[in-house]
Structure formats: structure tokens, C-alpha cells
Motif scaffolding. Structure first.
Motif, PDB file in Angstrom:
ATOM      1  N   CYS A 144       0.840  -1.195   0.000  1.00  0.00           N
ATOM      2  CA  CYS A 144       0.000   0.000   0.000  1.00  0.00           C
ATOM      3  C   CYS A 144       0.875   1.245   0.000  1.00  0.00           C
ATOM      4  CB  CYS A 144      -0.939  -0.007   1.210  1.00  0.00           C
ATOM      5  SG  CYS A 144      -0.110   0.340   2.772  1.00  0.00           S
ATOM      6  N   ASN A 145       0.249   2.409   0.073  1.00  0.00           N
ATOM      7  CA  ASN A 145       0.999   3.665   0.016  1.00  0.00           C
ATOM      8  C   ASN A 145       1.922   3.851   1.207  1.00  0.00           C
ATOM      9  OD1 ASN A 145      -0.839   3.842  -2.028  1.00  0.00           O
ATOM     10  ND2 ASN A 145      -1.978   5.565  -1.190  1.00  0.00           N
ATOM     11  N   HIS A 146       1.717   3.089   2.274  1.00  0.00           N
ATOM     12  CA  HIS A 146       2.524   3.230   3.483  1.00  0.00           C
ATOM     13  C   HIS A 146       3.558   2.121   3.610  1.00  0.00           C
ATOM     14  CE1 HIS A 146      -0.712   5.998   4.331  1.00  0.00           C
ATOM     15  NE2 HIS A 146      -1.580   5.013   4.290  1.00  0.00           N
ATOM     16  N   GLY A 147       3.702   1.292   2.574  1.00  0.00           N
ATOM     17  CA  GLY A 147       4.721   0.255   2.581  1.00  0.00           C
ATOM     18  C   GLY A 147       4.282  -1.071   3.169  1.00  0.00           C
ATOM     19  N   ARG A 148       3.015  -1.172   3.600  1.00  0.00           N
ATOM     20  CA  ARG A 148       2.541  -2.435   4.156  1.00  0.00           C
ATOM     21  C   ARG A 148       2.079  -3.353   3.027  1.00  0.00           C
ATOM     22  NH1 ARG A 148       0.191   1.383   7.717  1.00  0.00           N
ATOM     23  NH2 ARG A 148      -1.789   1.258   6.592  1.00  0.00           N
ATOM     24  N   PRO A 149       2.158  -4.668   3.219  1.00  0.00           N
ATOM     25  CA  PRO A 149       1.726  -5.593   2.158  1.00  0.00           C
ATOM     26  C   PRO A 149       0.218  -5.509   1.938  1.00  0.00           C
ATOM     27  CG  PRO A 149       2.221  -6.804   4.167  1.00  0.00           C
ATOM     28  CD  PRO A 149       2.678  -5.392   4.392  1.00  0.00           C
ATOM     29  N   THR A 150      -0.185  -5.665   0.686  1.00  0.00           N
ATOM     30  CA  THR A 150      -1.620  -5.670   0.371  1.00  0.00           C
ATOM     31  C   THR A 150      -2.193  -7.080   0.353  1.00  0.00           C
ATOM     32  OG1 THR A 150      -1.098  -5.730  -2.000  1.00  0.00           O
ATOM     33  CG2 THR A 150      -1.452  -3.557  -0.986  1.00  0.00           C
ATOM     34  N   TYR A 151      -1.326  -8.083   0.309  1.00  0.00           N
ATOM     35  CA  TYR A 151      -1.819  -9.459   0.328  1.00  0.00           C
ATOM     36  C   TYR A 151      -0.734 -10.378   0.862  1.00  0.00           C
ATOM     37  CZ  TYR A 151       1.025 -10.689  -3.765  1.00  0.00           C
ATOM     38  OH  TYR A 151       2.067 -10.926  -4.609  1.00  0.00           O
ATOM     39  N   VAL A 152      -1.141 -11.529   1.338  1.00  0.00           N
ATOM     40  CA  VAL A 152      -0.230 -12.600   1.711  1.00  0.00           C
ATOM     41  C   VAL A 152      -0.682 -13.864   0.994  1.00  0.00           C
ATOM     42  CG1 VAL A 152       0.454 -11.675   3.955  1.00  0.00           C
ATOM     43  CG2 VAL A 152      -1.585 -13.091   3.784  1.00  0.00           C
ATOM     44  N   GLU A 153       0.266 -14.731   0.732  1.00  0.00           N
ATOM     45  CA  GLU A 153      -0.022 -15.939  -0.043  1.00  0.00           C
ATOM     46  C   GLU A 153       0.395 -17.167   0.753  1.00  0.00           C
ATOM     47  OE1 GLU A 153       0.743 -17.708  -4.547  1.00  0.00           O
ATOM     48  OE2 GLU A 153       1.772 -15.903  -3.849  1.00  0.00           O
ATOM     49  N   LEU A 154      -0.451 -18.162   0.762  1.00  0.00           N
ATOM     50  CA  LEU A 154      -0.159 -19.446   1.387  1.00  0.00           C
ATOM     51  C   LEU A 154      -0.241 -20.535   0.331  1.00  0.00           C
ATOM     52  CD1 LEU A 154      -2.077 -19.435   4.811  1.00  0.00           C
ATOM     53  CD2 LEU A 154       0.384 -19.419   4.465  1.00  0.00           C
TER      54      LEU A 154
END
Length: 612
Positions: free
Chosen positions: A590-600
């Protein structure tokens, strides 16, 4: 400080050679790590393929560097200990430098402040040794030795004991030595390095790096994985770009693989490790709108060029460089990294998956190893385990189990095939904020607000690049008084500022007049903004402050205009969001550097249930 008496004429005297060497040592050898750096660089210049470094008590009592380089003849040893004696250059061209060392100051400086002993042997000659203590040299003596050179430095700064008071703890000095060796090892992946702590008579291995094999990029990746960790290379992008004689190569991490401090940023110019303020500023600019202010990028970048395009003779420790065209070097770093990061698309750091797996708490204390059952066995098991009446629920049970539970005349209800798209096909929405998508090999969990925020932000940036930043004319233009140098510097970049909505013109003398400001920023202090831009130009050679402020406004607009948490989305909306993420650069954060998704992956899920 006591000021001299004007009535007493101070006597001018020439310092003796020992004092001159001790002064020079203060510039070249700041701490034990500096001595290690000089000695290892000498070994590399000698063509060594294997370098061993030992130290004791953080390098304060012993530093020993052993190499298998070309070595020196006995007659050369006294000359090597004289100031400004070197085999690296002939003095005719100080710009065309292809070696680490060229000043001829390291060995005499070390001999002036410590007890130095050199043992060396070159092909076709016998081994020889020489020692120097406090600037006093002993005669050359024969010594049995293998090919190469061993330099042993004991009791560093014993001749200048006041310097010892400025040394840090043994642990801190040892850490600095390890960092120095790692940097040099990253620059030379085809050379083996060994670092050992031999304090108290025990030898403890600190670092062991075998020579890498294969092509340059593969060898570099292998060395970086050994030094920085496999996680870095798995979450880094290969960089390879060139512009006007400068080539940028190396690896730069994804924005979602970042650090809390700027401790993993490495630059090399023609193989020389440097800590250059301009290059570090370019790295920050490349990640400007991809990381939050408290996060820092991770990268190992190598700039190669004709030695005449860069001056390495601007710092006694050769840790800083000066490019003939600094704007070209900075632009190469910024554009090369931005292009690579944009090409990564929606890719996100794999460490997010590890963090997610670590957050899960297993329900049972023990797990059991099981083979993965076949589809038919799984269908039968589901039928037997299903409660009464539940086997008929095709929305819950596997299609195979449903078919087995029904009569032969019941119609088949096939399970939807997993999507081949990178982010899969949406299957559900949880807590009105998280989209669960099924991929070919696992599942993806998407933060709908964070993902849509990045998509809207990138769309706003594209509109800004296409149409420019709208400006608003000031009712009363603001006159800003500057120095002549500051005014010239500001007016030089006035066309770039105008594109961002800041219109500045000369007003006569050293003053400038501010006529228009970016409309997105609303009412601002124009004088303070100009000062901030000038400060950034003086510090980094370029200014991104205005662009960063405008991007911050666009980011806030994107945040307010994106899909909010708590909103229910229809399946077609969720799938449209996934497809747009796949097509949009930087959508993995996102715009703040946090992940938008995680994958398993399916394997990760099976581990959670003890199936692996």
C-alpha cells in the motif's frame, strides 16, 4: 584553546618522519576495522583468491591477514614500508585508477602506530620477513613461507596510547571488522574469505565464504545470499541498466522487504565499497512513495564506469567518491530502481508468508506425518465423516464426496477449477475487509482497502504525469531573499519546479519571486518550502521534497477514495480488484509500505495441519 601570544614569534620546524607517519595514520587508520580494510584491499590488489583474517580483542591486540596473492620479493619489503611507495600507479595519471590502493600510506602508517611484521614469498624466490615498530624498521631476514603474504599487526596504537581511549568495546570493534570484511567480500564474489576471532588462544570462526561459481550475476547472488541471507535474494530484484557510460547492476529488495534502519544499503563503485551521501539519497528517492518514513530499503548496488568518470581520491579512507556528472549517476540509480520495481508488478515479499505462518497457533500439541490421500480416497473419507444430511450440501463438501453420497441418478456438481491467474479467483470475503482467493497452488488473502488504495494512488500519479500538477496563482506574489548562489541554484531547476506547480522567477539581485504554488497543497508557506528545497539540494544534490509533498496529498486522496473496510463486495467486484492488482505496478504494497496481500501455498497449509 589557548591563543598564541602575538609578542612571541613561533618557530617553524619540520616534523620528523615518525611524527609524520603517526599523523598520517590518524587519517588512514581510525580503528581496527580501518586496518583490516587496508590490508584486505592490498591482498585483493595482489590477485589473491583466498584471504584469511584473524583478530584478537576486537583487533586491538592482533590483526593478521593471510593471502595467496603474488607476494613480494625480499628486496621489495623495505620499500613497501616507505610512505608514498606503491606498485599500483606510476603517478602519471591519478584519475585512471584500477586498484583499491594507490596512496602508498597504509603499511607505513600501520608500522608507525603498531608492531607490524610482514612475511612474503613470490614465485621464483625465497620467503622473507621484515618488522617495524613505532616507525623503526628491522633488517630483512629469510623466512620459510608459502606463496603469498602474511601481514601481522600487534598492539595497534601502542605508539599513540591516547587513541586507545577513543576505541569502543571489543564487541563493537569486532562487529566493525566483520562488517568491513563482508562489504569487501560482496565486491569480490570469486574470492574466498575466512574471518576468525583468536582471542584467549581459541580460534572461533566468525565468517566463512567460499568462492562463488558461475556467471557474474549468479556468483553475486550466491555471495549476497551468504552475507545478507537467503531471504534477501529471494525477495530482491535483479538490476541491470546502463546510461552514457555508467552501468548499474546488483539486487534491490521489494518494498515489503524493508528494514527499520538504513543498515543494509551497500554501494560499490568500480568494485570499491563506498558510503556516498548522494548515492544513498538516490536510493531513498527511488523508494520514495513505496515505504513509510520509518522503513528503509535494502539493496546491494554496483556502479561500473571508466575510472576517469569518477574521482576516488577525495577522502583519505577512499570511502567517498565524486562523479564527473553526479546528476547522471543519481538519475541512473533512481530510474533503474523505479523501472525494476514497476516491473515487479504485484509481487510481494515472501517473508509475509513466514510471518503469517508464525502467527498461527496449532490446535494440538503434536503433529503427525501423513501421506496426502488421493482424490477418490478423500471423497470416500468425506462421505463417511459427514454428519447425517450434510453430505447433500454441495456448497460445503467436496464435489467428489457429494457424488459418492448421492444416488447414481443425481446430477454432478463439479467443483470450480482453481484459477490460473497469479492472484487467483475470489472465493469469499471475511469480516468485510479480507478477500480470500484460490490460486492454482494455494490461497491468497487480500486487504481490500490497502490494495484499492494503491490502485487509486497509481491512477492519480498517472494523471499527474499526463496533465501536470495544477497550480494556483498567488494574489500577492511572495518575494524571497536568497544568496546569489542559492538563487542561481533554484533558478536552474525552475522548469522542473514549474511542472510540479511551483512557479519561481528571478526578481533582481539575489531575490526570487514566487508566483504560483501547487493547488493540491492549498495554503502553504512558500518561503519555507523554497528553503526546504534548497537544503535538500545542498545535502543530496537533488530535491524531491516538493514531489514528496504532492505525492502525500495524492496518497491521502487515494486513501479517502478507495474501498473502505467494512464494505461488502460482490464476487465480480472482488475479481476485478484482483485483476487490476495484477496489472498495476507496486500493487504488492500500500501507500505506506505495508503488504496488500499474503499468499499461502498448499504445502504451507498442509504443514499447519501436520500433513507434511
Amino acid at each position: 584553546m589557548n591563543r598564541p601570544n602575538r609578542n612571541i614569534r613561533p618557530e617553524i620546524r619540520q616534523l620528523d618522519e615518525a611524527a609524520v607517519n603517526r599523523i598520517a595514520a590518524g587519517e588512514v587508520v581510525e580503528r581496527p576495522a580501518s586496518a583490516v580494510k587496508e590490508l584486505v584491499e592490498n591482498a585483493l590488489d595482489a590477485g589473491a583468491t583466498r584471504i584469511e583474517v584473524d583478530y584478537a580483542d576486537g583487533g586491538k591486540t592482533l590483526i593478521r591477514v593471510r593471502d595467496d596473492g603474488c607476494g613480494m620479493a625480499g628486496d621489495d619489503l623495505p620499500l613497501a614500508l616507505l610512505r608514498h611507495a606503491t606498485s599500483k600507479i606510476d603517478g602519471s595519471d591519478l584519475l585512471n585508477i584500477h586498484s583499491f590502493g594507490f596512496r602508498g600510506e597504509a603499511l607505513p602508517s600501520l608500522g608507525a602506530v603498531g608492531r607490524l611484521r610482514i612475511v612474503s614469498r613470490m614465485a621464483g624466490s625465497d620467503g622473507a620477513t621484515i618488522a617495524v615498530e613505532g616507525g623503526r624498521m628491522t633488517p630483512v631476514r629469510p623466512e620459510a613461507a608459502q606463496y603469498g603474504t602474511v601481514v601481522e599487526l600487534r598492539d595497534l596504537f601502542h605508539a599513540t596510547p591516547a587513541r586507545l581511549k577513543f576505541m569502543r568495546s571489543d564487541r563493537a570493534e569486532a562487529q566493525a571488522i566483520a562488517d568491513t570484511v563482508k562489504r569487501l567480500a560482496m565486491a569480490e564474489p570469486y574470492v574466498s574469505f575466512t574471518l576468525s576471532d583468536v582471542s584467549d588462544g581459541d580460534s572461533r570462526s566468525i565468517l566463512r565464504l567460499d568462492a562463488a561459481q558461475g556467471a557474474l550475476f549468479d556468483a553475486l547472488e550466491e555471495r549476497l545470499a551468504a552475507v545478507l541471507g537467503r531471504e534477501f535474494t529471494e525477495n530482491a530484484l535483479r538490476i541491470d541498466t546502463e546510461r552514457e557510460g555508467l552501468r548499474l547492476t546488483g539486487f534491490a529488495a521489494l518494498p515489503t522487504y524493508s528494514r527499520g534502519a538504513a543498515v543494509a544499503q551497500y554501494f560499490f563503485v568500480n568494485g570499491r565499497p563506498v558510503r556516498d551521501k548522494m548515492l544513498l539519497g538516490a536510493l531513498r528517492a527511488a523508494y520514495m512513495d513505496l515505504l513509510s518514513r520509518d522503513r528503509h530499503p535494502v539493496a546491494a548496488l554496483f556502479i561500473t564506469c571508466n575510472p576517469e568518470l569518477v574521482d576516488v581520491n577525495v577522502h583519505p579512507a577512499k570511502s567517498e567518491v565524486r562523479f564527473r556528472d553526479p546528476g547522471l549517476a543519481r538519475g541512473l540509480v533512481v530510474s533503474g530502481l523505479r523501472h525494476a520495481l514497476a516491473g515487479a508488478g504485484h509481487r510481494s515479499s515472501s517473508t509475509n508468508t513466514g510471518a503469517m505462518l508464525g502467527a498461527f497457533q496449532p490446535a494440538a500439541a503434536r503433529t503427525y506425518q501423513m501421506d496426502r490421500p488421493s482424490g477418490a480416497a478423500r471423497a470416500t473419507a468425506y462421505q463417511l465423516q459427514a454428519p447425517q444430511g450434510m453430505a447433500e450440501s454441495a456448497g460445503f463438501w467436496d464435489a467428489g464426496a457429494t457424488m459418492a453420497a448421492r444416488s447414481d441418478t443425481a446430477p454432478d456438481i463439479p467443483a470450480p477449477p482453481p484459477s490460473l491467474a497469479p492472484l487467483g479467483a475470489a472465493r469469499a470475503q471475511l469480516h468485510e475487509n479480507y478477500i480470500i482467493a484460490q490460486t492454482e497452488s494455494g490461497i491468497v488473502i487480500v486487504d481490500q482497502h490497502a490494495a484499492h488504495e494503491r490502485l487509486v494512488y497509481e491512477k492519480l500519479k498517472r494523471l499527474r504525469a499526463k496533465n501536470g500538477v495544477p497550480s494556483q496563482a498567488l494574489l500577492i506574489p511572495e518575494i524571497v531573499e536568497l544568496s546569489a548562489t542559492e538563487a542561481a541554484t533554484l533558478l536552474e531547476i525552475a522548469p522542473q519546479l514549474a511542472v510540479l506547480g511551483l512557479v519561481v522567477e528571478a526578481f533582481g539581485g539575489a531575490a526570487v519571486i514566487l508566483r504560483e504554488t501547487p493547488a493540491l497543497l492549498g495554503a502553504i508557506d512558500g518561503r519555507a518550502l523554497i528553503r526546504d528545497i534548497l537544503d535538500e539540494l545542498a545535502d543530496q544534490g537533488a530535491s524531491t521534497g516538493l514531489e514528496a509533498r504532492i505525492d502525500a496529498v495524492l496518497s491521502r486522496m487515494a486513501c479517502h477514495g478507495s474501498v473502505r473496510s467494512g464494505r461488502q463486495m460482490r464476487p465480480e467486484e472482488m475479481n476485478a480488484l484482483l485483476r487490476e492488482m495484477e496489472a498495476t505496478p507496486h500493487s504488492g504494497q500500500c501507500n505506506h509500505g505495508r503488504p496488500t496481500y499474503v499468499e499461502l501455498s498448499l504445502a504451507d497449509i498442509e504443514k499447519l495441519f501436520g500433513r507434511r
